[in-house]
Design a protein around this motif. Structure first.
Motif, PDB file in Angstrom:
ATOM      1  N   ASN A   2      95.080  16.170  37.437  1.00  0.00           N
ATOM      2  CA  ASN A   2      95.710  16.731  36.259  1.00  0.00           C
ATOM      3  C   ASN A   2      95.885  15.628  35.225  1.00  0.00           C
ATOM      4  O   ASN A   2      96.449  14.589  35.500  1.00  0.00           O
ATOM      5  N   ASP A  14      89.765  16.744  30.746  1.00  0.00           N
ATOM      6  CA  ASP A  14      89.774  17.368  32.062  1.00  0.00           C
ATOM      7  C   ASP A  14      89.514  18.873  31.961  1.00  0.00           C
ATOM      8  O   ASP A  14      88.757  19.445  32.741  1.00  0.00           O
ATOM      9  N   TYR A  15      90.128  19.494  30.962  1.00  0.00           N
ATOM     10  CA  TYR A  15      89.934  20.938  30.758  1.00  0.00           C
ATOM     11  C   TYR A  15      88.477  21.234  30.394  1.00  0.00           C
ATOM     12  O   TYR A  15      87.866  22.172  30.927  1.00  0.00           O
ATOM     13  N   ASN A  18      86.193  20.711  33.527  1.00  0.00           N
ATOM     14  CA  ASN A  18      86.407  21.731  34.552  1.00  0.00           C
ATOM     15  C   ASN A  18      85.922  23.107  34.106  1.00  0.00           C
ATOM     16  O   ASN A  18      85.519  23.933  34.927  1.00  0.00           O
ATOM     17  N   THR A  19      85.945  23.332  32.793  1.00  0.00           N
ATOM     18  CA  THR A  19      85.560  24.643  32.262  1.00  0.00           C
ATOM     19  C   THR A  19      84.060  24.743  32.009  1.00  0.00           C
ATOM     20  O   THR A  19      83.415  25.735  32.365  1.00  0.00           O
ATOM     21  N   GLY A  21      81.698  21.968  32.549  1.00  0.00           N
ATOM     22  CA  GLY A  21      80.872  21.132  33.399  1.00  0.00           C
ATOM     23  C   GLY A  21      79.943  20.200  32.642  1.00  0.00           C
ATOM     24  O   GLY A  21      80.181  19.858  31.476  1.00  0.00           O
ATOM     25  N   THR A  49      86.418  10.079  31.538  1.00  0.00           N
ATOM     26  CA  THR A  49      86.844  11.057  32.539  1.00  0.00           C
ATOM     27  C   THR A  49      85.662  11.542  33.358  1.00  0.00           C
ATOM     28  O   THR A  49      85.785  11.791  34.567  1.00  0.00           O
ATOM     29  N   THR A  50      84.502  11.673  32.727  1.00  0.00           N
ATOM     30  CA  THR A  50      83.293  12.094  33.442  1.00  0.00           C
ATOM     31  C   THR A  50      82.956  11.105  34.558  1.00  0.00           C
ATOM     32  O   THR A  50      82.693  11.500  35.706  1.00  0.00           O
ATOM     33  N   LEU A  53      85.447  11.485  37.382  1.00  0.00           N
ATOM     34  CA  LEU A  53      85.252  12.697  38.182  1.00  0.00           C
ATOM     35  C   LEU A  53      84.015  12.604  39.070  1.00  0.00           C
ATOM     36  O   LEU A  53      83.983  13.174  40.161  1.00  0.00           O
ATOM     37  N   GLN A  58      84.574  15.245  42.118  1.00  0.00           N
ATOM     38  CA  GLN A  58      84.945  16.500  41.467  1.00  0.00           C
ATOM     39  C   GLN A  58      83.849  16.997  40.529  1.00  0.00           C
ATOM     40  O   GLN A  58      83.800  18.174  40.202  1.00  0.00           O
ATOM     41  N   LEU A  59      82.992  16.085  40.093  1.00  0.00           N
ATOM     42  CA  LEU A  59      81.808  16.462  39.334  1.00  0.00           C
ATOM     43  C   LEU A  59      80.621  16.100  40.213  1.00  0.00           C
ATOM     44  O   LEU A  59      80.295  14.928  40.384  1.00  0.00           O
TER      45      LEU A  59
END
Length: 241
Positions: A2, A14-15, A18-19, A21, A49-50, A53, A58-59
């Protein structure tokens, strides 16, 4: 993970990831690299952030693939910006302001390009807003295409790949996971430092110019209007008569 939303939720890295990709990431990098509507997008924090992740799984893409695609998106975005600038030309400087377009952004990018020349394509990658408009200004100025594509590729790799890899490297550190909100805010603050410095310097130069103009009267170097009295030498000659 988060993260703290830096502004509207649809601008939170992050949003967005996650939304939308990886395709969403590439579209944003492309838009911010040369489309007039892309100047407000969170490029630096999004790339960082990429990388983070990808490291945490997470990615689910290999880092080399993400970096390659990001660099390609950045290069193509600059190409579109350059071609747009060549086609639109001087008309861009006469375009009226709107909600998404501000003439001052074009002027800032133009000054940046004039000051740094071709290497501005590399330096501008790390300056929000300026990185969007600089390739367009390069097209307006009809910069040599071979030089443009060379600096375009160098800048895309240093920025797109560099910031992503930095996020991946730091993503392995526990401190970064525990303080990700602070890290993202710090990245945003660092990215706007060049703009703040440029604004302060412009204000300082403006004050100096105003002070110099005040000293020179009308700015021409001539005495202020109303000084009609004879010069000292003339007064002396009249006195002798």
């Amino acid at each position: 993970m988060n993260t703290l939303a830096l502004g509207p939720s649809w601008l939170d890295p992050d949003y967005l990831l996650n939304t939308f990709g990886l395709p969403g990431l590439l579209l944003i990098v492309f838009a911010e690299s040369g489309l007039l509507i892309g100047f407000f997008l969170p490029g630096d924090s999004l790339l960082f952030t990429t990388g983070l992740l990808v490291t945490t799984g997470q990615l689910k893409y290999p880092l080399w693939l993400v970096c390659t695609l990001v660099a390609v998106a950045a290069i193509v975005g600059d190409q579109v910006g350059y071609l747009f600038g060549r086609k639109v030309g001087p008309a861009l400087f006469k375009r009226p302001d709107s909600r998404l377009f501000k003439q001052e952004n074009v002027e800032k990018a133009h000054e940046f390009f004039e000051k740094h020349g071709p290497k501005s394509l590399v330096l501008a990658r790390f300056v929000p807003i300026v990185r969007t408009f600089t390739p367009i200004i390069a097209g307006v100025s009809r910069m040599n295409y071979r030089s443009f594509i060379t600096y375009n590729i160098v800048g895309a790799i240093l920025w797109g790949v560099g910031v992503t890899v930095l996020g991946a490297m730091l993503g392995k550190i526990d401190f970064v996971h525990e303080h990700i909100e602070m890290i993202l805010i710090l990245i945003v603050l660092i990215s706007v430092v060049p703009i703040v410095v440029e604004v302060l310097r412009a204000r300082s130069q403006g004050k100096k110019a105003a002070a110099a103009e005040a000293r020179d009267g009308d700015g021409s170097g001539r005495p202020p209007a109303g000084g009609n009295g004879p010069a000292p030498g003339q007064r002396g000659r009249h006195a002798k008569r």
